[in-house]
Design a protein around this motif. Structure first.
Motif, PDB file in Angstrom:
ATOM      1  N   LYS A 176       0.860  -1.183   0.000  1.00  0.00           N
ATOM      2  CA  LYS A 176       0.000   0.000   0.000  1.00  0.00           C
ATOM      3  C   LYS A 176       0.893   1.228   0.000  1.00  0.00           C
ATOM      4  CE  LYS A 176      -3.752  -2.499   1.332  1.00  0.00           C
ATOM      5  NZ  LYS A 176      -3.106  -3.805   1.325  1.00  0.00           N
TER       6      LYS A 176
ATOM      7  N   ARG B  28       0.600   4.101   1.412  1.00  0.00           N
ATOM      8  CA  ARG B  28       0.812   4.805   2.670  1.00  0.00           C
ATOM      9  C   ARG B  28       1.496   3.963   3.726  1.00  0.00           C
ATOM     10  NH1 ARG B  28      -4.866   7.779   3.142  1.00  0.00           N
ATOM     11  NH2 ARG B  28      -4.433   9.349   1.575  1.00  0.00           N
ATOM     12  N   PHE B  29       1.717   2.706   3.415  1.00  0.00           N
ATOM     13  CA  PHE B  29       2.361   1.830   4.382  1.00  0.00           C
ATOM     14  C   PHE B  29       3.623   2.482   4.915  1.00  0.00           C
ATOM     15  CE2 PHE B  29       5.598  -1.610   4.802  1.00  0.00           C
ATOM     16  CZ  PHE B  29       5.146  -2.095   5.990  1.00  0.00           C
ATOM     17  N   ARG B  30       3.786   2.474   6.231  1.00  0.00           N
ATOM     18  CA  ARG B  30       4.974   3.140   6.764  1.00  0.00           C
ATOM     19  C   ARG B  30       5.766   2.196   7.646  1.00  0.00           C
ATOM     20  NH1 ARG B  30       2.367   4.521  11.775  1.00  0.00           N
ATOM     21  NH2 ARG B  30       0.342   5.328  11.275  1.00  0.00           N
TER      22      ARG B  30
ATOM     23  N   PRO C 221       8.839  10.635  19.599  1.00  0.00           N
ATOM     24  CA  PRO C 221       8.387  10.260  20.950  1.00  0.00           C
ATOM     25  C   PRO C 221       9.374   9.395  21.736  1.00  0.00           C
ATOM     26  CG  PRO C 221       6.604  10.016  19.376  1.00  0.00           C
ATOM     27  CD  PRO C 221       7.828  10.332  18.589  1.00  0.00           C
TER      28      PRO C 221
ATOM     29  N   MET D  20       9.317   3.399  16.662  1.00  0.00           N
ATOM     30  CA  MET D  20       8.039   2.686  16.661  1.00  0.00           C
ATOM     31  C   MET D  20       7.191   3.012  15.435  1.00  0.00           C
ATOM     32  SD  MET D  20       5.979   4.474  19.681  1.00  0.00           S
ATOM     33  CE  MET D  20       5.678   6.204  19.820  1.00  0.00           C
TER      34      MET D  20
ATOM     35  N   CYS E 172       6.031   5.600  13.994  1.00  0.00           N
ATOM     36  CA  CYS E 172       4.838   6.408  14.187  1.00  0.00           C
ATOM     37  C   CYS E 172       4.667   7.433  13.077  1.00  0.00           C
ATOM     38  CB  CYS E 172       4.897   7.111  15.527  1.00  0.00           C
ATOM     39  SG  CYS E 172       6.241   8.260  15.657  1.00  0.00           S
ATOM     40  N   GLY E 173       5.754   7.848  12.428  1.00  0.00           N
ATOM     41  CA  GLY E 173       5.631   8.809  11.348  1.00  0.00           C
ATOM     42  C   GLY E 173       5.629  10.252  11.796  1.00  0.00           C
ATOM     43  N   ILE E 174       5.952  10.514  13.059  1.00  0.00           N
ATOM     44  CA  ILE E 174       5.932  11.890  13.528  1.00  0.00           C
ATOM     45  C   ILE E 174       7.121  12.677  12.980  1.00  0.00           C
ATOM     46  CG2 ILE E 174       6.276  13.278  15.624  1.00  0.00           C
ATOM     47  CD1 ILE E 174       4.130  11.767  16.915  1.00  0.00           C
TER      48      ILE E 174
ATOM     49  N   GLU F  82       8.413  12.389  10.072  1.00  0.00           N
ATOM     50  CA  GLU F  82       8.017  12.772   8.717  1.00  0.00           C
ATOM     51  C   GLU F  82       7.099  13.992   8.752  1.00  0.00           C
ATOM     52  OE1 GLU F  82       6.302   9.761   5.918  1.00  0.00           O
ATOM     53  OE2 GLU F  82       4.446  10.740   6.509  1.00  0.00           O
ATOM     54  N   GLU F  83       6.184  13.975   9.729  1.00  0.00           N
ATOM     55  CA  GLU F  83       5.221  15.067   9.814  1.00  0.00           C
ATOM     56  C   GLU F  83       5.888  16.366  10.248  1.00  0.00           C
ATOM     57  OE1 GLU F  83       1.405  14.710  12.202  1.00  0.00           O
ATOM     58  OE2 GLU F  83       1.803  12.697  11.479  1.00  0.00           O
ATOM     59  N   ALA F  84       6.865  16.253  11.153  1.00  0.00           N
ATOM     60  CA  ALA F  84       7.415  17.456  11.767  1.00  0.00           C
ATOM     61  C   ALA F  84       8.501  18.116  10.928  1.00  0.00           C
ATOM     62  CB  ALA F  84       7.965  17.116  13.150  1.00  0.00           C
ATOM     63  N   CYS F  85       9.181  17.359  10.081  1.00  0.00           N
ATOM     64  CA  CYS F  85      10.321  17.917   9.359  1.00  0.00           C
ATOM     65  C   CYS F  85       9.884  19.060   8.447  1.00  0.00           C
ATOM     66  CB  CYS F  85      10.999  16.844   8.532  1.00  0.00           C
ATOM     67  SG  CYS F  85      12.332  17.493   7.527  1.00  0.00           S
TER      68      CYS F  85
ATOM     69  N   ASP G  21      11.128  18.657   4.282  1.00  0.00           N
ATOM     70  CA  ASP G  21      10.774  17.474   3.474  1.00  0.00           C
ATOM     71  C   ASP G  21      11.936  16.505   3.336  1.00  0.00           C
ATOM     72  OD1 ASP G  21       8.343  18.846   2.901  1.00  0.00           O
ATOM     73  OD2 ASP G  21       9.429  19.984   1.391  1.00  0.00           O
TER      74      ASP G  21
ATOM     75  N   ARG H 107       6.139   5.878  -3.162  1.00  0.00           N
ATOM     76  CA  ARG H 107       4.935   6.674  -2.851  1.00  0.00           C
ATOM     77  C   ARG H 107       4.732   7.748  -3.897  1.00  0.00           C
ATOM     78  NH1 ARG H 107       5.938   8.034   3.346  1.00  0.00           N
ATOM     79  NH2 ARG H 107       4.374   9.611   2.962  1.00  0.00           N
TER      80      ARG H 107
END
Ligand code: SF4
Ligand code: SF4
Lengths: 385, 187
Positions: free
Chosen positions: B44, B46-48, B75, B106, B108-110, B112-115, B118, B155
């Motif tokens: 998929k 979005r699989f992370r 985290p 873990m 979580c993908g945080i 990726e979100e915070a950077c 990019d 992706r």
């Protein structure tokens, strides 16, 4: 010599109770849960649950990091239902900071939460049958359905179980029309599976004999021990937070709350089956009404997605609760105006529902203890948060 | 109802399922498992699973500027960054050390979100088993670097959108610089 002869007369027999240590590595305790059982012959006379083997200091960890950073940790509480855990936590913080959630995000949330309920209930019934000795056949029928829903979760959020999908004021990703279409198909096919599952089990004499009148939990006891969720409803108490609180947009949907009569293991099993039917009704309505476009995260919270550390809710406290598949899941958050919560507490339904185990098991055989434990529906990640 | 008919009916259903599992597809209730290493399910988008660092064109040209935001937001705090300095001791906009401990991460993908640049994204790589922790699961900068083309491969939707955003931002920057240069000229 004298003793052996007197043993022929049972009343003169010198019997003793036996203390058994059950778990923590026992496969039927659903994880690392231990019970100290004192039995007289095979009958249980006392049962002491011992918890804490999976303690991970969840609350303390959450108090030491930003609000958004504990979202992935809530996934790991009850790892079967990460979506509803996310839901509870975001509700608490949204209450604290007074955040509105956009319409489309509300619908997505409800759809995800109800799908989670389906996942949880099919698997818990499967595992209950495992405990009864129907080894892995019903579980795998259940997992077949669960797999389809987990595929949806993976496509939507990126992970099958640790979704980390909700954000304060909305959800993380867009949900594409083809995924909605697939959810609709699942919802359409699910009743057929439930019918078969029910035909397989509900009238099965072996299941009835093992489950009826076992582990009865009377109404009054259930209420006084603050049991929640399907367990409480199986005892005949009409209490569902979706109806009582009408959080999110649950007030808009038409659904009933199935109730049991006696509160035995069979009722708990059957209430879950009926609840799945109601969840399907909610899903049906939500999928029909969901707006085609719209914001995913409220404008107020959008900037904080990139910088969670700058999110500082005003001083105050809030308690957000949801009807998780296992019962009332509540998050209590106290803010002192810094980026980290001053106090963070989880009301975990598995943990509180487990406290009543002894009262349900007394007088039953050891084999029934396993079935009763299975019907409580615990996940040790949540018990020992 | 005769006692035992429920059991009989259950057995019939099991029998029916036994046969469908052989002759029907996964949609009609057949088996849905695949023989993993030989057959693989499509991934998929979005699989992370575990982050990687993106570079444009060549590995020297990585996007990360060692701002340390992801390390602060992560985290479980599994990212370790040391900034690179030039010979005179001035800080450069690139990391000298960028380590991620995959035993702690873990997924979580945080990060990726915070950077804000990019630079870090979640990967699809999941076959990372190895004999030893230090040598295999502590990923250093060189192990984490992957090209933008790879990102496009795993992706496509996200990568295209991000490229678009970056191009627009760059053009805006250029236009602003030109405007500033023009404003200076008359003097
Ligand atoms: S990956 Fe992004 S957030 Fe992390 S140090 Fe590099 S530029 Fe900063
Ligand atoms: S995915 Fe999560 S745990 Fe892993 S490095 Fe990124 S922020 Fe840290």
């Amino acid at each position: 010599m004298e003793k052996i002869f007197s043993a022929r007369d049972p009343s003169a027999l010198n019997t003793e109770t036996l203390e058994i240590n059950f778990g923590p590595q026992h496969p039927s305790t659903h994880g690392v849960f231990r019970m100290n059982i004192v039995c007289d012959g095979e009958t249980v006379v006392s049962l002491k649950p011992v918890m804490g083997y999976l303690h991970r200091n969840h609350e303390q960890i959450a108090e030491n990091m930003s609000y958004a950073a504990s979202m992935p940790y809530t996934d790991r509480l009850d790892y079967f239902n990460s979506m509803s855990n996310n839901f509870g936590y975001s509700l608490a913080v949204e209450k604290l900071a007074n955040i509105e959630v956009p319409e489309r995000a509300q619908y997505i949330r409800v759809i995800m939460a109800e799908l989670t309920r389906l996942v949880n209930h099919v698997s818990v019934i499967g595992f209950l049958l495992n405990d009864l000795g129907a080894f892995f056949t019903p579980v795998l029928y259940a997992f077949r359905e669960r797999e389809k829903i987990l595929d949806i979760f993976e496509e939507v959020s990126g992970a099958r179980m640790m979704c980390n999908y909700f954000r304060f004021g909305g959800v993380k990703y867009e949900i594409q029309p083809h995924i909605l279409q697939r959810i609709k198909e699942i919802v359409k096919k699910f009743p057929k599976f439930l019918e078969e599952f029910e035909a397989l089990l509900s009238k099965n004499e072996i299941l009835c004999m093992r489950c009826q009148n076992v582990g009865v939990l009377p109404k009054e006891l259930a209420v006084s021990a603050s049991i929640t969720g399907p367990m409480l409803r199986a005892s005949g108490v009409d209490y569902d937070i979706r109806k009582v609180d009408k959080y999110s947009i649950y007030g808009r949907f038409k659904f009933r709350i199935p109730l049991g009569e006696k509160g035995d293991v069979y009722d708990r099993y059957y209430v879950r089956i009926l609840e799945m039917h109601e969840s399907l009704k909610i899903l049906d309505q939500a999928l029909k009404d969901i707006p085609a476009t719209g914001e995913l995260v409220s404008k107020k919270m959008a900037p904080f997605l990139k910088s969670p550390r700058n999110f500082k809710p005003p001083v105050g406290e809030a308690y957000g609760r949801v009807e998780a598949p296992k019962g009332e899941l509540g998050f209590y958050v106290v803010s002192d105006g810094t980026p980290q919560p001053w106090r963070y507490h989880v009301r975990a339904p598995s943990f509180i529902n487990l406290t009543i185990l002894e009262d349900m098991c007394l007088g039953h055989k050891i084999a029934d203890v396993i079935v009763i434990l299975g019907s409580v529906d615990i996940v040790l990640g949540e018990v020992d948060h | 109802m005769i006692f035992g008919s429920g059991v009989l009916r259950s057995m019939l259903i099991t029998l029916k399922n036994f046969f469908t599992s052989y002759f029907k597809g996964p949609e009609e209730g057949g088996i849905f498992t695949v023989e993993y290493p030989e057959t693989r399910l499509p991934e998929k988008e979005r699989f992370r699973n575990f982050p990687f660092l993106v570079y444009d064109r060549n590995p020297e040209n990585l996007r990360c500027v060692a701002c340390d935001i992801c390390a602060k937001e992560c985290p479980p705090k599994c990212i370790y960054i040391v900034r690179e300095f030039d010979k005179e001791g001035r800080p450069l906009k690139r990391p000298a050390v960028f380590d991620i401990d995959f035993t702690v991460c873990m997924n979580c993908g945080i990060c990726e979100e915070a950077c804000p640049f990019d630079a870090i994204y979640m990967d699809h790589e999941f076959e990372i088993a190895g004999p030893e922790r230090q040598s295999r699961l502590l990923y250093h900068k060189d192990d984490l670097l992957k090209s933008n083309e790879y990102f496009h491969k795993i992706r496509p939707t996200d990568a295209t959108a991000i490229d678009q955003q970056r191009r627009e931002a760059e053009e805006k920057k250029k236009a602003a610089a030109e405007a500033a240069a023009k404003a200076k000229q008359p003097d």
